[in-house]
Design an enzyme around this catalytic site. Structure first.
Site, PDB file in Angstrom:
ATOM      1  N   ASN A   5     -31.528  27.492  81.102  1.00  0.00           N
ATOM      2  CA  ASN A   5     -32.009  27.574  79.725  1.00  0.00           C
ATOM      3  C   ASN A   5     -33.529  27.443  79.753  1.00  0.00           C
ATOM      4  O   ASN A   5     -34.064  26.360  79.910  1.00  0.00           O
ATOM      5  CB  ASN A   5     -31.368  26.439  78.908  1.00  0.00           C
ATOM      6  CG  ASN A   5     -31.899  26.377  77.482  1.00  0.00           C
ATOM      7  OD1 ASN A   5     -32.578  27.300  77.031  1.00  0.00           O
ATOM      8  ND2 ASN A   5     -31.592  25.295  76.787  1.00  0.00           N
TER       9      ASN A   5
ATOM     10  N   LYS B 133     -35.583  27.870  77.400  1.00  0.00           N
ATOM     11  CA  LYS B 133     -36.124  27.396  76.121  1.00  0.00           C
ATOM     12  C   LYS B 133     -37.327  28.252  75.703  1.00  0.00           C
ATOM     13  O   LYS B 133     -37.364  29.440  76.008  1.00  0.00           O
ATOM     14  CB  LYS B 133     -36.468  25.901  76.210  1.00  0.00           C
ATOM     15  CG  LYS B 133     -35.280  25.087  76.743  1.00  0.00           C
ATOM     16  CD  LYS B 133     -35.429  23.611  76.582  1.00  0.00           C
ATOM     17  CE  LYS B 133     -34.192  22.926  77.168  1.00  0.00           C
ATOM     18  NZ  LYS B 133     -34.184  21.489  76.969  1.00  0.00           N
TER      19      LYS B 133
ATOM     20  N   HIS C 136     -26.966  24.244  70.935  1.00  0.00           N
ATOM     21  CA  HIS C 136     -27.826  23.387  71.753  1.00  0.00           C
ATOM     22  C   HIS C 136     -28.360  22.248  70.875  1.00  0.00           C
ATOM     23  O   HIS C 136     -28.651  22.456  69.686  1.00  0.00           O
ATOM     24  CB  HIS C 136     -28.977  24.204  72.348  1.00  0.00           C
ATOM     25  CG  HIS C 136     -29.730  23.420  73.378  1.00  0.00           C
ATOM     26  ND1 HIS C 136     -30.686  22.502  73.030  1.00  0.00           N
ATOM     27  CD2 HIS C 136     -29.619  23.371  74.724  1.00  0.00           C
ATOM     28  CE1 HIS C 136     -31.147  21.929  74.132  1.00  0.00           C
ATOM     29  NE2 HIS C 136     -30.519  22.435  75.172  1.00  0.00           N
TER      30      HIS C 136
ATOM     31  N   GLU D 296     -31.152  20.977  70.556  1.00  0.00           N
ATOM     32  CA  GLU D 296     -32.442  21.247  69.892  1.00  0.00           C
ATOM     33  C   GLU D 296     -32.228  22.095  68.631  1.00  0.00           C
ATOM     34  O   GLU D 296     -32.961  21.949  67.648  1.00  0.00           O
ATOM     35  CB  GLU D 296     -33.405  21.920  70.882  1.00  0.00           C
ATOM     36  CG  GLU D 296     -33.895  20.907  71.918  1.00  0.00           C
ATOM     37  CD  GLU D 296     -34.160  21.464  73.304  1.00  0.00           C
ATOM     38  OE1 GLU D 296     -34.319  22.689  73.446  1.00  0.00           O
ATOM     39  OE2 GLU D 296     -34.195  20.661  74.263  1.00  0.00           O
TER      40      GLU D 296
ATOM     41  N   GLU E  73     -23.908  18.061  77.107  1.00  0.00           N
ATOM     42  CA  GLU E  73     -25.304  17.680  77.306  1.00  0.00           C
ATOM     43  C   GLU E  73     -25.625  16.434  76.476  1.00  0.00           C
ATOM     44  O   GLU E  73     -25.949  16.549  75.281  1.00  0.00           O
ATOM     45  CB  GLU E  73     -26.233  18.812  76.870  1.00  0.00           C
ATOM     46  CG  GLU E  73     -26.035  20.103  77.629  1.00  0.00           C
ATOM     47  CD  GLU E  73     -27.264  20.984  77.567  1.00  0.00           C
ATOM     48  OE1 GLU E  73     -27.821  21.280  78.637  1.00  0.00           O
ATOM     49  OE2 GLU E  73     -27.693  21.347  76.467  1.00  0.00           O
TER      50      GLU E  73
ATOM     51  N   GLY F 115     -34.271  16.628  79.056  1.00  0.00           N
ATOM     52  CA  GLY F 115     -35.723  16.632  79.193  1.00  0.00           C
ATOM     53  C   GLY F 115     -36.334  15.249  79.369  1.00  0.00           C
ATOM     54  O   GLY F 115     -37.550  15.081  79.267  1.00  0.00           O
TER      55      GLY F 115
ATOM     56  N   SER G 231     -31.317  16.857  82.395  1.00  0.00           N
ATOM     57  CA  SER G 231     -32.074  16.428  83.582  1.00  0.00           C
ATOM     58  C   SER G 231     -31.308  16.636  84.886  1.00  0.00           C
ATOM     59  O   SER G 231     -31.452  15.867  85.830  1.00  0.00           O
ATOM     60  CB  SER G 231     -32.520  14.971  83.444  1.00  0.00           C
ATOM     61  OG  SER G 231     -33.385  14.838  82.332  1.00  0.00           O
TER      62      SER G 231
HETATM   63  P1  PGA Z   1     -33.176  19.669  80.910  1.00  0.00           P
HETATM   64  O1  PGA Z   1     -32.566  20.522  79.707  1.00  0.00           O
HETATM   65  O2  PGA Z   1     -32.489  20.124  82.171  1.00  0.00           O
HETATM   66  O3  PGA Z   1     -34.641  19.971  80.902  1.00  0.00           O
HETATM   67  O4  PGA Z   1     -32.863  18.243  80.619  1.00  0.00           O
HETATM   68  C1  PGA Z   1     -31.211  20.888  79.673  1.00  0.00           C
HETATM   69  C2  PGA Z   1     -30.913  21.658  78.411  1.00  0.00           C
HETATM   70  O5  PGA Z   1     -31.511  21.347  77.365  1.00  0.00           O
HETATM   71  O6  PGA Z   1     -30.086  22.581  78.416  1.00  0.00           O
END
Ligand code: PGA
Length: 257
Positions: A9, A11, A102, A104, A174, A180, A220
């Site tokens: 992803n 983003k 997601h 976000e 997640e 993140g 992460s």
């Molecule tokens: P990250 O994000 O690996 O940077 O924690 C994962 C995601 O949001 O799909």
């Protein structure tokens, strides 16, 4: 049989040129070591920004087992919705997958369970595979609500589907506190939730379907911890954010089954 999957992803990162270079570099690594020769024979999915999709599809098309999806789609197929992109449009440019829900999107764009159910429906109607994201916030985990939160997300946005359609879905767990932040769920925490999700599916759709659904971990996940996570019985791969932006790290994750 459930598939192993590693999805990146991206983003809102990379210019078009940077994105093309990233996809090309990962594809070159895969051409040198085909996915079929990698333990677990994983599938790979890139989720670049909308603006890059057509070009990344061209790059990925040449490599067996590599797919391209969008990070979002709208909940109806066309009309006066300025700025939105439909599943029909995504299908028309060769995308095969779409992320739905997601955290976000839930957090910053206030997408709720009902809207996400409509997006899943759009994806299925357009023969796109929805990668449905679920996961709890930190206070929800601290108050031991995490199982209930994830259950509600899945029940409300997915369990309206019939068996034939549900079978096409991929789920990504997640935990929001791990996205993140550099703080990964422990392999045990991931396994526990993935097993819980598989049991939910079993109760609703039966064991055969439960065992055919890929459940990815995200939050992460990186080149250092992927192996331990992917070793867990019910962890079928990862949805990778930060670590998907560096080809060598992402490839190492692909090789972590
Ligand atoms: P990250 O994000 O690996 O940077 O924690 C994962 C995601 O949001 O799909």
């Amino acid at each position: 049989m459930k598939k192993n999957i590693v999805a990146g992803n991206w983003k809102m990162n990379t210019t078009l040129e940077e994105g093309k270079a990233l996809a090309t570099s990962i594809c070159e690594l895969i051409i040198n070591k085909p996915l079929s020769a990698i333990s677990g024979n994983p599938e790979v999915i890139f989720f670049p920004p909308f603006t890059h999709l057509t070009e990344i599809v061209k790059i990925a098309k040449k490599v067996k087992g590599v797919y391209v999806g969008a990070q979002n789609c709208y909940s109806t197929d066309k009309g006066a919705y300025t700025g939105e992109v439909s599943a029909t449009m995504l299908k028309s440019i060769g995308a095969t997958h779409v992320l739905v829900g997601h955290s976000e999107r839930r957090q910053y764009f206030k997408e709720d369970d009902q809207a996400l159910a409509a997006k899943v429906s759009q994806a299925i109607d357009n023969s796109l595979i929805p990668v449905f994201c679920c996961g709890e916030l930190l206070p929800e985990r601290k108050s031991e609500q995490h199982f209930n939160v994830v259950k509600q997300q899945i029940v409300k946005s997915l369990f309206w589907m019939d068996e034939a359609d549900f079978k096409k879905v991929v789920i990504a767990y997640e935990p929001v506190w791990a996205i993140g932040t550099g703080e990964t769920a422990s392999p045990q925490q991931a396994q526990e939730m993935h097993e819980f999700i598989r049991n939910l599916i079993n109760e609703k759709y039966g064991m055969e379907i439960a065992n055919s659904i890929s459940i990815l971990y995200g939050g992460s996940c990186n080149a250092q911890n992927a192996k331990e996570l992917f070793k867990q019985t019910d962890v079928d791969g990862g949805l990778i954010g930060g670590a998907s932006l560096k080809s060598s790290d992402f490839f190492q994750i692909i090789c972590s089954f």
